[in-house]
Write a protein that holds these residues in place. Structure first.
Motif, short mmCIF file in Angstrom:
data_model
loop_
_atom_site.label_atom_id
_atom_site.label_comp_id
_atom_site.label_asym_id
_atom_site.label_seq_id
_atom_site.Cartn_x
_atom_site.Cartn_y
_atom_site.Cartn_z
N PRO A 1 0.83 -1.21 0.00
CA PRO A 1 0.00 0.00 0.00
C PRO A 1 0.87 1.27 0.00
N THR B 1 0.21 5.67 0.17
CA THR B 1 -0.71 6.81 0.19
C THR B 1 0.00 8.02 -0.41
N HIS C 1 -3.67 11.93 -1.08
CA HIS C 1 -4.33 11.27 0.04
C HIS C 1 -5.17 10.08 -0.36
N THR D 1 -4.98 6.00 -1.36
CA THR D 1 -4.09 4.87 -1.12
C THR D 1 -4.17 3.90 -2.29
#
Lengths: 337, 688
Positions: B174, B176, B180, B182
């Motif tokens: 993951p 981000t 903002h 992800t």
């Protein structure tokens, strides 16, 4: 012998003549006219015949005048009869005449698609310049669609999202729907030696979202000219001849620098149309790497290539604002071409 | 690429009006999209082809303009003042994926004051459509738009472990981003990580955790090289295209990596204060090639067809940053040129020729050269296609063009042209349409239905196109795995015989029989058509095996339903690629007879099961050359008068001789022979 007074004879004649003219005037059809003819002019028992018999009863000196009156009356009745016959015959003729303003029996006419007509026109003009039309497969391999056209393994043009790849068994050479008709030029060059003048044409496929100016399936016409000593001046001259013939009049062409993997130098081609420069397609000198890929010696021969988007020129030519209309297959659209 | 004219003036002074500048740039390869006034500045939007990453910065465009207008070019030489501390004390860099990132460098500026940018910087960015963020981020954007090298600034305090690790993302890792959102990464993507986690998606976008904020005090300034494929995989895969990814996909100037870092450091010191640490932290090897290219005298003329004097060629190349390393007499000897680092696209002689051509201007290339005449003929295929489409037009059909790739509903029936299942393409051509069609008829039925639905005058349509059929294994090695039968197909509201008549007219026009092709019509059971109401036409030629070349029939309920048509339809499909042999055969006149014909009708009674084709064969065999024409007048069925299982076929024969008038006796003899042969061949009796 009973004698007849001239006065009463003439009066009788006048009455007959008036009756006959009146009867014939109102006779509505051929039967009525015939009935009146029999009544007044009948050879056996017509009223004129009866009066004629009285002629013999006139006194001798009255006979010439009586005869003259009789003939005048007879002619007048005959004239009225003729007029009446003509009138009813005319009425019948009028009833039988055609309303020529009615439409003819419709003949259903077929129509060639405007894209086909545009392609044929390009073929015809290029044919006069010595270019023959060639054809090739729509499902292509990597070599013909990319490698031989100097589109390297890392070139973005090969991206799976930018092509219609076939789902095939693992390990096989990936196939795709051709993204340009230059593939056919490679196939022809692989088979034949220069000199070469060809136009390749047909359907090509690119994953564009359909809108007024894009469709994921469209048509290209691409020309290729390979002969020793070919220069960009030949390219410009051929395109000018094409433009003049296609658009009519003495049309000039303009080259703007551009970039295509398979030509160097590469240019955008503008043609003068209605006082403005209109972008017609791309062109350039065949890249030496392409010549080498098909086994030609780039130091021995050179060539040029150009490509036209058929939908674009057809849309402009016919005033079609949305190129999706070419693929709706509405007969009301197709019938206009 | 949007250019601010105020900004451009930092590097080159052009006195000419904007229109002239734009026109010259256009004719040198920078297509003009638009010109707009933004405050006191002018924004000119230029289209930059993918081979020219150097023009994705103001300096590159300025270099072109300077040469086109013979003006000097001023490129700044930034020398930021280094202060206390060494970069190496702040950060260590490691590249674990050199295929994705050949070179990575960082500078560190400590003690900056994050705040708004000065007005000149805000204005310039506004002109080119970039919103001001803060003084440090604005500088990185500014320098990218100046020289084409993307940069990234991290908040050094947020980088854990004092490390930068450039590596392949792990599958599903993951991340981000600054936006903002992800994302789940893949192994095809490259990340910048600190000691613990990804802090940027290499060349695409920075991470939210480490972005420059008002609280930032120390800045790590990244300037690196990333491989185009890795950047493209990330940007496209995540639909996260950025100004940075756009440039990295096109490979910026390797020399700009260091220049941009110094330039940005200098501007950060100027706009945000702080102290530049000494040195550069770097890893990897800068990928740079310096192509040496020979240019033969006369080559320009050979390609362009115009003469460009050697001195002019020299001036153009020098103006573009190429370096002459031979310094011989270029009119006589080949020149040896070294390409500038920002022109990776130029590495061959032909590339130099193009550079000279586009600066010299293609308007100098003449358009009045003649070419020799050459006779051309249409290919047999082209002639065949034209005859086929011409016949359909004559028969009143409109030509349609339907999609080659269709949905499953239009590919649900078996193809007459091969048993293999349809080939599938990825992505779909339009939504739901991902199958290469193996027959055109369902598409035409659909087009017909569309016409009927909108109340068009008719829906009589034809199309000439290919079908696509996977070849069975074991074919010739060099053959494509996909066969593409070239078809003409048509659809009509008439019945079977209307459709068959069209196919017969087409074969007649093509001259198949004249060219020695024998066509046999047989009943066919095909999914496309209603049962018992379809036929295949089989071609026999010479010693070749008989082959299906056409199918015709009334379309099946399933096909009609899938296409949504109202009412019945019939159609046919003919393989034009198998009939090209016919068009090369010349016509030879058969002179019509001058003698009168004798007409005779014969009423034959045969079993219901006897097809006309067999009766016709028997008639022709017996009648011989005097039979000019033979036509079915009537077929009737009457169990009472003919007997059960019988039908009466009334045939009109037209007999004629080329050499004299046929007598009644001659005609009677022929008719008797016909009757006798029909009796023997098909069990026919004569009905008085």
């Amino acid at each position: 012998m009973a004698t007849v007074a001239l006065d009463s004879f003439v009066a009788e004649l006048d009455r007959l003549q008036a009756d006959a003219v009146a009867a014939l005037a109102v006779a509505a059809d051929a039967d009525a006219v015939e009935r009146a003819r029999v009544e007044f002019l009948g050879a056996k028992s017509g009223r004129l015949k009866a009066i004629q018999k009285l002629l013999g009863g006139l006194a001798g000196p009255d006979k010439p005048a009586g005869g003259r009156h009789f003939n005048e009356a007879k002619q007048a009745v005959a004239a009225a009869l003729e007029a009446a016959q003509g009138r009813v015959a005319g009425a019948a003729a009028t009833a039988e005449a055609l309303d020529v303003t009615l439409p003819g029996e419709p003949v259903r006419l077929g129509h060639l698609h405007p894209i086909t007509q545009t392609i044929r026109r390009v073929q015809e003009i290029m044919g006069r310049l010595g270019f023959e039309s060639v054809d090739g497969p729509e499902v292509e391999d990597q070599w013909h669609n990319f490698d031989a056209l100097a589109i390297g393994a890392e070139h973005p043009a090969r991206d799976p999202l930018d092509n219609f790849y076939l789902a095939v068994a693992q390990g096989a050479d990936p196939l795709l729907l051709r993204s340009q008709t230059s593939t056919v030029q490679i196939r022809v060059m692989e088979r034949r030696k220069p000199p070469l003048r060809i136009v390749s044409l047909g359907r090509v496929y690119r994953p564009d979202t359909a809108d007024a100016t894009h469709y994921p399936m469209f048509h290209q016409v691409e020309g290729l000219f390979v002969e020793p000593g070919t220069t960009m001046a030949h390219l410009k001259s051929v395109l000018r001849l094409f433009a003049s013939s296609f658009l009519g009049g003495d049309v000039h062409v303009r080259f703007r620098p551009s970039f295509f993997p398979f030509t160097e130098p590469s240019v955008e081609v503008d043609m003068e149309w209605g006082g403005r420069w209109i972008e017609m397609g791309g062109a350039g000198m065949v890249d030496p790497a392409v010549l080498a890929a098909v086994g030609y010696d780039p130091d021995e021969v050179s060539g040029f290539a150009f490509g036209l988007g058929v939908e674009r020129i057809a849309a402009r030519r016919y005033g079609v604002a949305d190129i999706r209309d070419f693929y709706r297959n509405d007969v009301r659209f197709l019938e206009q071409f | 690429m949007i250019i601010s004219l105020n900004w451009l003036a930092d590097y080159v002074q052009i006195q000419a009006p904007t229109e002239t500048l734009v026109e010259r740039l256009l004719m040198a390869g920078l297509n003009h999209e638009s010109t707009e006034t933004v405050g006191a500045d002018t924004a000119v939007d230029l289209e930059v082809t993918s081979n020219r990453p150097d023009c994705l910065g103001h300096i590159g465009v300025a270099r072109e303009a300077a040469l086109l207008f013979s003006r000097p070019l001023h490129v700044p030489d930034p020398r930021p003042l280094e202060g206390a501390g060494r970069v190496a004390d702040s950060v260590a860099i490691e590249i674990r994926a050199p295929d994705m990132c050949p070179f990575y460098s960082a500078r560190v500026i400590r003690g900056v004051r994050i705040g708004p940018s000065p007005q000149w910087l805000v204005d310039r960015l506004a002109t080119v459509g970039v919103e001001s963020v803060n003084n440090v981020v604005d500088v990185t954007n500014y320098v990218m738009l100046e020289c084409g090298q993307p940069l990234h600034a991290f908040d050094l305090a947020k980088l854990r472990g004092g490390r930068i690790v450039v590596r392949r993302a792990s599958e599903g890792e993951p991340f981000t981003a600054i936006n903002h959102k992800t994302y789940a990464l893949t192994g095809q993507m490259c990340v910048i990580a600190d000691a613990e986690r990804p802090v940027a998606l290499a060349g695409v976008m920075g991470g939210a955790d480490t972005e420059i904020s008002v609280a930032t005090v120390d800045v790590l300034l990244e300037s690196a090289q990333f491989a185009p494929l890795a950047v493209r995989a990330a940007a496209r895969g995540l639909v996260l295209q950025s100004a940075s990814s756009y440039r990295f996909e096109r490979t910026p100037d390797p020399a700009a990596v260091e220049w941009a870092s110094r330039r940005a450091a200098a501007l950060i010191l100027e706009t945000a204060g702080g102290t530049l640490a000494q040195g550069v932290a770097a890893a990897g090897t800068l990928a740079a090639t310096e192509a040496t290219i020979w240019l033969r005298p006369g080559r320009v003329a050979e390609v362009l067809g115009i003469d460009v004097p050697a001195a002019r060629q020299h001036a153009i190349l020098t103006g573009l940053g190429f370096v002459d390393t031979a310094r011989g007499d270029q009119a006589l000897e080949p020149g040896r040129w070294r390409a500038p680092t920002w022109r990776r696209d130029v590495f061959r002689e032909i590339d130099l020729v193009e550079e000279i051509a586009r600066i010299e201007g293609y308007d100098r290339v003449p358009e009045d050269r003649s070419i020799t005449a050459r006779p051309v003929e249409l290919s047999a295929r082209e002639v065949t296609v034209r005859i086929a489409s011409g016949t359909l037009v004559e028969a009143g059909f409109c030509e349609a063009m339907t999609r080659s790739v269709v949905s499953e509903s239009l590919e649900g029936t078996a193809s007459p042209w091969g048993a293999a299942p349809p080939l599938v393409v990825q992505p779909a051509l339009v939504r739901g349409a991902d199958r290469l069609r193996r027959t055109l008829l369902p598409s035409l039925v659909e087009a017909r239905a569309g016409n009927l639905a909108v109340g068009a005058p008719h829906g009589e349509l034809f199309e000439v196109a290919r079908a696509y059929v996977a070849r069975s294994a074991g074919g010739a090695d060099h053959a494509s795995p996909v066969e593409e039968p070239l078809l003409v197909a048509f659809v009509t509201g008439g019945g079977f015989f209307a459709a068959k008549g069209v196919v017969e007219a087409l074969l007649e026009r093509l001259g198949v029989a004249r060219a020695g092709g024998r066509i046999e019509c047989r009943p066919a059971d095909l999914e496309l058509f209603a049962r018992g109401r379809a036929a295949e036409l089989v071609l026999t030629r010479g010693t070749a095996a008989p082959e299906r070349i056409a199918v015709v029939g009334e379309l099946s309920a399933a096909v009609l339903e899938a296409a949504g048509t109202a009412g019945p339809a019939a159609g046919g499909e003919v393989r034009l690629d198998r009939l090209e042999f016919a068009v090369g055969v010349d016509r030879t006149l058969r002179r019509p007879s001058d003698y009168p014909a004798v007409e005779r009708d014969v009423n034959l009674v045969v079993a219901e099961t006897v097809p006309w084709g067999e009766i016709a064969t028997a008639i022709h065999a017996a009648a011989g050359p005097m039979l000019e024409h033979c036509r079915v007048v009537q077929v009737w069925h009457d169990a009472e008068r003919l007997g059960a299982g019988k039908k009466s076929v009334v045939v009109a024969l037209r007999l004629r001789s080329d050499s004299g008038t046929l007598s009644g006796d001659d005609a009677n003899r022929i008719v008797q022979a016909v009757i006798e042969n029909c009796r023997q061949a098909v069990g026919a009796t004569l009905r008085a």
